[in-house]
Scaffold this motif. Structure first.
Motif, PDB file in Angstrom:
ATOM      1  N   LEU A  64       0.817  -1.224   0.000  1.00  0.00           N
ATOM      2  CA  LEU A  64       0.000   0.000   0.000  1.00  0.00           C
ATOM      3  C   LEU A  64       0.849   1.272   0.000  1.00  0.00           C
ATOM      4  O   LEU A  64       0.351   2.353  -0.307  1.00  0.00           O
ATOM      5  CB  LEU A  64      -0.922   0.023   1.217  1.00  0.00           C
ATOM      6  CG  LEU A  64      -2.193  -0.821   1.154  1.00  0.00           C
ATOM      7  CD1 LEU A  64      -2.938  -0.733   2.469  1.00  0.00           C
ATOM      8  CD2 LEU A  64      -3.086  -0.352   0.018  1.00  0.00           C
ATOM      9  N   PHE A  65       2.132   1.163   0.367  1.00  0.00           N
ATOM     10  CA  PHE A  65       2.955   2.361   0.493  1.00  0.00           C
ATOM     11  C   PHE A  65       3.002   3.147  -0.813  1.00  0.00           C
ATOM     12  O   PHE A  65       2.828   4.371  -0.829  1.00  0.00           O
ATOM     13  CB  PHE A  65       4.390   1.997   0.920  1.00  0.00           C
ATOM     14  CG  PHE A  65       4.498   1.457   2.315  1.00  0.00           C
ATOM     15  CD1 PHE A  65       3.372   1.275   3.108  1.00  0.00           C
ATOM     16  CD2 PHE A  65       5.734   1.107   2.846  1.00  0.00           C
ATOM     17  CE1 PHE A  65       3.475   0.768   4.398  1.00  0.00           C
ATOM     18  CE2 PHE A  65       5.845   0.609   4.135  1.00  0.00           C
ATOM     19  CZ  PHE A  65       4.720   0.436   4.902  1.00  0.00           C
ATOM     20  N   ALA A  66       3.255   2.446  -1.899  1.00  0.00           N
ATOM     21  CA  ALA A  66       3.393   3.130  -3.193  1.00  0.00           C
ATOM     22  C   ALA A  66       2.113   3.852  -3.607  1.00  0.00           C
ATOM     23  O   ALA A  66       2.172   5.037  -3.983  1.00  0.00           O
ATOM     24  CB  ALA A  66       3.846   2.140  -4.266  1.00  0.00           C
ATOM     25  N   PRO A  67       0.931   3.189  -3.564  1.00  0.00           N
ATOM     26  CA  PRO A  67      -0.285   3.930  -3.948  1.00  0.00           C
ATOM     27  C   PRO A  67      -0.608   5.079  -3.006  1.00  0.00           C
ATOM     28  O   PRO A  67      -1.131   6.110  -3.445  1.00  0.00           O
ATOM     29  CB  PRO A  67      -1.391   2.858  -3.917  1.00  0.00           C
ATOM     30  CG  PRO A  67      -0.819   1.691  -3.213  1.00  0.00           C
ATOM     31  CD  PRO A  67       0.656   1.751  -3.388  1.00  0.00           C
ATOM     32  N   ILE A  68      -0.305   4.930  -1.720  1.00  0.00           N
ATOM     33  CA  ILE A  68      -0.531   6.044  -0.784  1.00  0.00           C
ATOM     34  C   ILE A  68       0.328   7.236  -1.183  1.00  0.00           C
ATOM     35  O   ILE A  68      -0.162   8.372  -1.329  1.00  0.00           O
ATOM     36  CB  ILE A  68      -0.211   5.623   0.672  1.00  0.00           C
ATOM     37  CG1 ILE A  68      -1.236   4.611   1.182  1.00  0.00           C
ATOM     38  CG2 ILE A  68      -0.190   6.854   1.581  1.00  0.00           C
ATOM     39  CD1 ILE A  68      -0.894   4.041   2.540  1.00  0.00           C
TER      40      ILE A  68
END
Length: 1114
Positions: A310-314
């Motif tokens: 989820l880090f990248a899309p956040i």
């Protein structure tokens, strides 16, 4: 009721109605008269019922609302004194009228009145002894009947009543959780009315905070997806302005004691991202979604780390938000306000999320993703994208500076240099901010970039437009210069000359007072770094300050006056020359005499800063009359409540028709204001969340606390009469809702305790002083430990630990009187190293972390806890305290386990360094169980790639040899071989210094186990000490021993030894104990080998001869 009574009641109601009408008039005298009359009427039995009659029957809405407000206030303050008959009548009337009232505003008031009574009748916690109470079964029956109706309006009313109960007496409803659970579940699925959905969410939101039992966990977990569906439905159904509070449930779940949000965290975060990225939603709602996302990063790090995907899309969503919004208007650069007030709230929210991620996630899992997405933005043709990229870098650098320093420093600094010269003013301004933020937190290799960056910044300062106009970019230029100077050292003297010339030039030709203030703000940083080398420039700076301090400040000159005081104060601390004493006395007199004439927090804060600096410079020369006057002002400020800016109150809390309700006090000021509709709960801390405490009055308070600590430290005798009151007020500030005030309070406590201990050492009244010191220790050491264990702020926990360390290092053996306090602090440290404190735990997590997923701020707290270990060890070993061996058996392995195969440089340096310092304070018996494990650890890291790790390992090996004595003799040959191989390629001066001191410590233990003929030539090849002056003592202790026992072998090196001693003995970097060691070495040679000593001295220059003569005569 007979006719006469009825007429009498009507007259009372008419009179009351008339008084309420007077309150709505713009006539102060009539308002005061009406208030006085109302106070009299409020004492009658019929007052409440008459108010309700007006609420129910009056046509004027303003009068009705005023009546309901006064009624609720009266009920809140004195319901327990109301007769049961009136109480029952009022309850009956409320339930009847709420079913018929059509005015939504009045209906809301009725719910508040019902809640106020229900809170007393149904909430067990609110019941008091000897209080008349009654159940309110009718309310429960009505609410239960309404929610079962087939009429939607009836159901809505019933849920509003249940929501009122949840708000005012949630504990009571939780006692009936199964039924409430079924009700909320069913109603959340009801799509026939948005009111039903909203009220169901409100019920759940208010009840979550009261759920403490494990049997509630699964039911709440089951409700969350149902609630999420309802929230998504409401986002698409409600008007934009009505969707503002839909995330309240999730925030309540985050704060819930039970672990209920974890299973649904991903869905909630996806919803947040969906809302945050939508331009069809109000900015305030988008901000709320981002705020929730930031809180998840802060509070649910471990859960979040299980979903790294989820880090990248956040991050991608956050960057899109920042790039799609014009953050700075073109007029920004004509705005002299330092704050960028034009920043859209949604951009602010995106920044908060990035900062929360940087502070709470492991940098190696966060930074690479950010960098990969920022790099294309830096090369973009769109200025807004380039600018956003620099804002991202400035936002994450504080939380990830070590990782960026070790992995991205060159490309990172290159990008900043490019940004400084960007053609867009907005982009270069953002790059300046990132540069300033970087210099404020990073150290080490970054200093090599200063030589190229400082000329660029000076060139910007000299641009005519930046001399004439004060704007955000100019502020950032000086901020970057100020922070850059802070990482220089005395070797950069050429840079000092050039920078001072630029600053003097700008100050002399600019007509803009704000630019002059910026110039003044740079001087303190220069003084801190260059100290006495700043003295030649001091006279010019003072000539700049004097005109600003000679006249009483006006509104226009206040800022310059305060800036000048702050600059003078800072320079007095850092440089402290004698010829500035006259000016500081003059400025102090002038400012203190104006203290009560000028009601400006900025002015008072600057005066307090000057007071603290004056105590630092003048010490006992600051007489008791001054100190007495200053302390009274300081205590006034600390006690002041001017800082309170309650956002629930408007200016003078005016209603829409300009009635100033502060003047309407029917209870003679004994209760809250009329317009206060909050649900007061003795156990509820929600009010604190509504308090805005980031203001100039709070800065004044923080400055006052700091100055109080300075006075305690520097003027202890004059401070003594105010010690008790000062301690009481400072302690009250530890829990103050502002981090600067809290940390200053803890540091002041440390200064006060250390000051009293120093007085014991130098004064005759030892019994009185010792009693006071014992009292302070017994009160404040537990207080500091509680702060470490319970605060949610890692920064405050660090300050508390640092304060304990400062106290222990000052008091040393005195703490043996307080074995229990020492053990309490030791257990506190153990909790930190075990991740058991509140700011380290997540939910009820009891698992101990291995540090693998620590954010840099997590690691900083661990390091601060570890730094306390050497101080505890020194005291405990001296007193042979019984708790210590078992404590050490837990802590040492815990620290060693942190040395993983791929541990970060900072982690290796910390563990090896803190264990080395701990070994230094151990005794032979205490260290015995750990000798082999420590030996292998230090030996393994001797050839580490990082110079600081090598240095700490060499130091650790040396102190281990010294402490373990003969127990390490079998390893001496192995150690010497490795040290020899290290010296062949070692370039780091500090590491070389420590290799020399390690050899000397080994010889101090046994010269027979060290081949002197081979070691001494190597040792003297690398002496003298060139950087780590803390090792001078071990060198000369060894030399003293060698000249006493092996003179023939070391006689060859006598000239160099004596010259080394002469050169170093007056160096300011030596402490008094080390000076004594060098002095004793010189005396020993002079007495035992006089002829050889005299022969060497005769060949020294006159300066060195004078030093030797002086010290030999001491």
């Amino acid at each position: 009721m007979n006719r006469q009574q009825h007429e009498q009641q009507q007259q009372q109601q008419q009179r009351l109605n008339s008084l309420l009408e007077q309150l709505t008039l713009p006539d102060t005298d009539k308002i005061k008269h009406a208030t006085k009359e109302l106070q009299s009427l409020s004492l009658t039995n019929e007052f409440l019922l008459n108010l309700f009659h007006i609420l129910r029957s009056e046509h004027n809405e303003q009068i009705r609302i005023l009546a309901s407000t006064l009624l609720r206030r009266k009920l809140k303050s004195s319901l327990s004194t109301v007769s049961l008959e009136i109480r029952q009548t009022l309850k009956q009337l409320l339930l009847e009228h709420v079913q018929h009232e059509q005015n939504e505003r009045i209906k809301k008031s009725l719910f508040e009145l019902i809640g106020t009574i229900a809170e007393e009748d149904l909430n067990v916690k609110k019941k008091k002894k000897h209080t008349q109470t009654s159940k309110w079964d009718e309310l429960l029956q009505l609410a239960g009947t309404l929610v079962q109706s087939s009429d939607i309006k009836q159901v809505e009313l019933g849920l509003c009543l249940f929501a009122t109960l949840a708000l005012f007496c949630g504990e009571f409803l939780c006692q009936h959780w199964p039924g409430v659970f079924n009700l909320v579940t069913n109603m959340l699925k009801n799509r026939s009315s948005t009111v039903i959905c909203e009220q169901s969410l409100i019920i759940l939101t208010n009840l979550v905070k009261h759920l403490h039992q494990k049997q509630h966990v699964q039911t709440v977990i089951d409700l969350v997806p149902v609630a999420t569906d309802t929230i998504q439905y409401l986002f698409t159904t409600l008007k934009k302005e009505n969707a503002t509070n839909l995330f309240d449930l999730y925030e309540a779940l985050l704060d819930c004691e039970l672990p209920v949000i974890g299973p649904h965290l991903i869905n909630i975060m996806n919803l947040c991202l969906q809302i945050a990225g939508s331009n069809d939603v109000l900015e305030s709602v988008r901000y709320n979604s981002l705020h929730l996302l930031a809180e998840i990063c802060r509070q649910k790090k471990k859960t979040l780390l299980k979903h790294e995907h989820l880090f990248a899309p956040i991050i991608n969503t956050l960057l899109k938000i920042m790039c799609s919004t014009q953050m700075d208007s073109l007029t920004e650069y004509n705005n002299i306000d330092e704050q960028d007030d034009n920043e859209p709230v949604v951009v602010s929210g995106a920044n908060h999320v990035l900062e929360a991620m940087s502070y709470n996630l492991p940098a190696d899992k966060f930074v690479p993703i950010v960098i990969s997405q920022v790099e294309p933005m830096l090369k973009s043709s769109e200025p807004n994208e380039r600018k956003s990229a620099y804002y991202v870098l400035s936002g994450i650098i504080d939380g990830c500076c070590d990782y960026i320093n070790n992995n991205y420093l060159e490309p990172y600094m290159t990008a900043l240099k490019v940004g400084l010269e960007d053609v867009s003013q907005e982009v270069s301004s953002a790059a300046l901010l990132a540069l300033g933020e970087t210099f404020s937190v990073m150290e080490g290799e970054i200093t090599k970039h200063c030589q190229t960056l400082l000329p660029i910044l000076m060139k910007l300062m000299l641009k005519q437009e930046n001399i004439d106009k004060h704007n955000l970019k100019v502020i950032r230029i000086y901020y970057a210069v100020e922070e850059l100077v802070g990482i220089l050292d005395e070797e950069h003297e050429t840079s000092l000359v050039e920078l001072m010339q630029v600053l003097f030039h700008v100050y002399s030709i600019t007509k803009n007072q704000k630019i002059k203030e910026l110039v003044l703000s740079v001087y303190p940083s220069i003084g801190v770094v260059f100290k006495q080398k700043f003295v030649p420039y001091f006279d010019v700076v003072l000539q700049q300050l004097i005109p600003n301090l000679n006249q009483k400040p006006t509104d226009e000159t206040m800022s310059m006056f305060s800036a000048s005081l702050n600059t003078l104060a800072s320079l007095c601390r850092s440089v402290g020359t004698d010829h500035c004493k006259a000016l500081i006395f003059q400025a102090l007199d002038f400012s203190l005499n104006l203290f009560h004439e000028i009601d400006e927090p900025e002015f008072r804060a600057a005066v307090f800063s000057l007071c603290g600096a004056a105590s630092h410079l003048l010490k006992s020369d600051l007489n008791s009359a001054y100190v007495s006057k200053i302390i009274k002002f300081l205590l006034e400020s600390i006690k002041s409540t001017e800082w309170i800016e309650d956002s629930s109150k408007t200016e003078k809390r005016q209603l829409e028709w300009d009635v100033e309700l502060e003047e309407v006090d029917i209870d003679n000021g004994t209760t809250n204001g009329v317009g206060d509709s909050d649900n007061d709960d003795d156990d509820d801390d929600d009010d604190d969340e509504r308090l805005s405490v980031e203001n100039v009055a709070v800065e004044e308070k923080a400055s006052a606390i700091e100055a109080l600590g300075d006075l305690a430290e520097n003027c202890p005798i004059a401070f003594w009469p105010y010690l008790n009151e000062s301690c009481q007020e400072v302690k009250s500030m530890i829990d103050f809702p502002n981090i600067h005030c809290s940390q200053n309070a803890m540091m002041a406590i440390g200064q006060i305790i250390c000051s009293v201990h120093k007085m014991i050492l130098s004064h005759d009244e030892k019994k009185i002083l010792e009693d006071k010191l014992d009292e302070l220790l017994n009160e404040y050491i537990p207080c500091l430990c509680i702060t470490v264990d319970t605060t949610r702020s890692r920064t405050l926990a660090q300050v508390a630990l640092d304060t304990i360390k400062t106290i222990f290092e000052e008091l040393k053996a005195y703490m043996l009187k307080h074995e229990g306090l020492l053990e309490k602090a030791a257990r506190c440290t153990q909790n930190v190293l075990s991740y058991k404190t509140t700011c380290q735990k997540e939910d009820n997590d009891e698992d101990e972390s291995d540090g693998k997923n620590d954010a840099e701020y997590d690691a900083m707290l661990i390091e601060t806890g570890g730094d306390l270990l050497p101080a505890i060890t020194a005291i405990a070993c001296q007193g042979k305290l019984p708790f210590f061996p078992q404590y050490l058996a837990t802590v040492i392995p815990k620290l060693q386990r942190r040395l993983k195969q791929h541990s970060a440089v900072s982690e290796r340096s910390f563990v090896i360094g803190v264990l080395a310092e701990t070994v230094q304070n151990m005794t032979e018996d205490v260290v015995r169980p750990y000798i082999q494990s420590l030996y292998h650890m230090f030996y393994e890291y001797l050839p580490d790639q990082d110079s600081e790790v090598r240095t700490n390992s060499v130091f650790g090996m040396g102190v281990l040899c010294l402490t373990a004595k003969q127990q390490l003799f079998p390893q001496y040959e192995t150690i010497l071989n490795r040290l020899s191989s290290l010296l062949i390629n070692e370039k780091n001066l500090r590491a070389i210094d420590n290799i020399c001191s390690c050899l000397c410590r080994m010889m101090l233990v046994s010269t027979s186990h060290v081949p002197l003929n081979a070691v001494l030539p190597v040792l003297f090849q690398y002496l003298p000490i060139r950087e780590d002056y803390a090792e001078v003592g071990s060198i000369f202790l060894c030399l003293t021993l060698l000249y006493q026992q092996h003179f023939n072998q070391i006689e060859l090196y006598l000239p160099k030894s004596i010259e080394m001693a002469a050169n170093v003995i007056d160096d300011s970097r030596l402490n008094s104990d080390t000076v004594q060691v060098v002095r004793e070495y010189l005396r020993a040679i002079h007495l035992s080998h006089t002829a050889a000593f005299v022969q060497v001295v005769n060949h020294l220059d006159e300066n060195l001869k004078g030093k030797l003569s002086k010290h030999l005569s001491v």
